[in-house]
Each structure stands twice: as C-alpha cells, then as structure tokens.
Design an enzyme around this catalytic site. Structure first.
Site: not given
Length: 190
Positions: A7, A68, A141
C-alpha cells in the site's frame, strides 16, 4: 503463490506478505509499515522505501508484488507522493525479476469484503478474519497491504485462466479465418 502486497505512500507504506495455500485459503507471513518523516527530502524518503522493499523481497521471496493503483483524490500532493512510492516499488520489484500487478482500491475492497465501497474498518475486519489473525493489523496501511496480497492471491488464478482463454480464442479465430479464406479461394477458382 507468495505475494508481497504494498500500500504505497510516502509517510506510511504498508507491506504485507501472504501465501496462497490452496483454493481460497491464505495465510499471513509478515506485515509492517515503512515510515518516513515528512520533513525529509522526497528522494531520501523514496530511497528508504526502496531499501525496505528490497529487504522484504530478499527476506520473504515473493513470487509477485501487488501494488495499489493510484486513483484520483482531491489532495494532489498526496496522489503524487503515492504514485512516486508505487513507482519505486514497481522499479525495485522489476529489478528483482518479479512481476508487478496493480489493483485499484475498489478491486481490493470487493475481493476482500464483497463490496467495492467498503470502509477501512470493514477491510481490516475481513483481513483479520480471512487470515485468522489474533489482532487486527494496525495502522490501516498494514491491513491494506495484506488486503492487496489476499486480493491478488484470489484474483490471479482467474485472471490467468481468462488470459489463457483469450489466447486460445484468438488462436481459434486465426485458424477459422484461414480456413474460411482457403474455402473462399477454392470457390472462386472453380
């Protein structure tokens, strides 16, 4: 399949390794967050993220890195930092000879929770449940990195089957077109 989920972010970059066992069964291997100080130069912060990802790749030996995909936000500065961090992760993975898969936040949410509009609490709860974790991963996260890895474990086999089916369909289409052209030529020479 072992997946390193990332992430990306300049201030907090979530890292999570998940291993697909069989079917939809997955287990967590490791999770952490790389933090960089906001008052440090961007190049140094990106370097710290690159170093951390290199270390994780060497230590956990993933088969693929799932990152991501940056999406539009109102805060342009945040998007730029996220994109820079994601680019560094892709570069490090590529240099290590690993494929990189990008997943949108809504794809990840849908894969893990069943809804592409799930909030962070729902994602964290499902990641905790799916991976049979004793405690929810924190901060968000970390949970998001694990969710990315789980998403890839679950989606990659279907994507591979779809790609194979498309390749096979394209090959069959070529064969059919060649046969049709040959039949047309035979008819026109009669």
């Amino acid at each position: 399949m072992r997946v390193l989920g990332v992430d990306p972010g300049l201030t907090r970059c979530g890292l999570g390794v998940v291993e697909g066992v069989r079917g939809r069964e997955v287990r967590a291997i490791a999770v952490d967050v790389v933090r960089t100080p906001p008052d440090e130069e961007v190049a140094a912060r990106l370097g710290a993220i690159a170093d951390a990802v290199e270390g994780w790749i060497a230590r956990h030996r993933p088969d693929v890195v799932a990152v991501e995909r940056v999406f539009s936000q109102h805060n342009v500065r945040s998007v730029i930092g996220t994109a820079q961090a994601g680019g560094v992760v892709a570069l490090v993975a590529g240099r290590a000879g690993l494929p990189v898969a990008f997943h949108t936040p809504s794809e990840v949410k849908a894969a893990v929770t069943g809804s592409g509009r799930a909030d962070k609490a729902q994602v964290t709860a499902m990641v905790t449940r799916v991976l049979s974790l004793d405690t929810p991963p924190k901060p968000a996260d970390a949970a998001d990195a694990l969710a990315l890895a789980v998403c890839h474990c679950w989606r990659a086999p279907m994507a591979a089957r779809m790609a194979e089916a498309q390749a096979r369909a394209a090959e069959l289409s070529k064969v059919h077109a060649a046969k049709l052209a040959a039949a047309t030529r035979r008819r026109s020479t009669r």
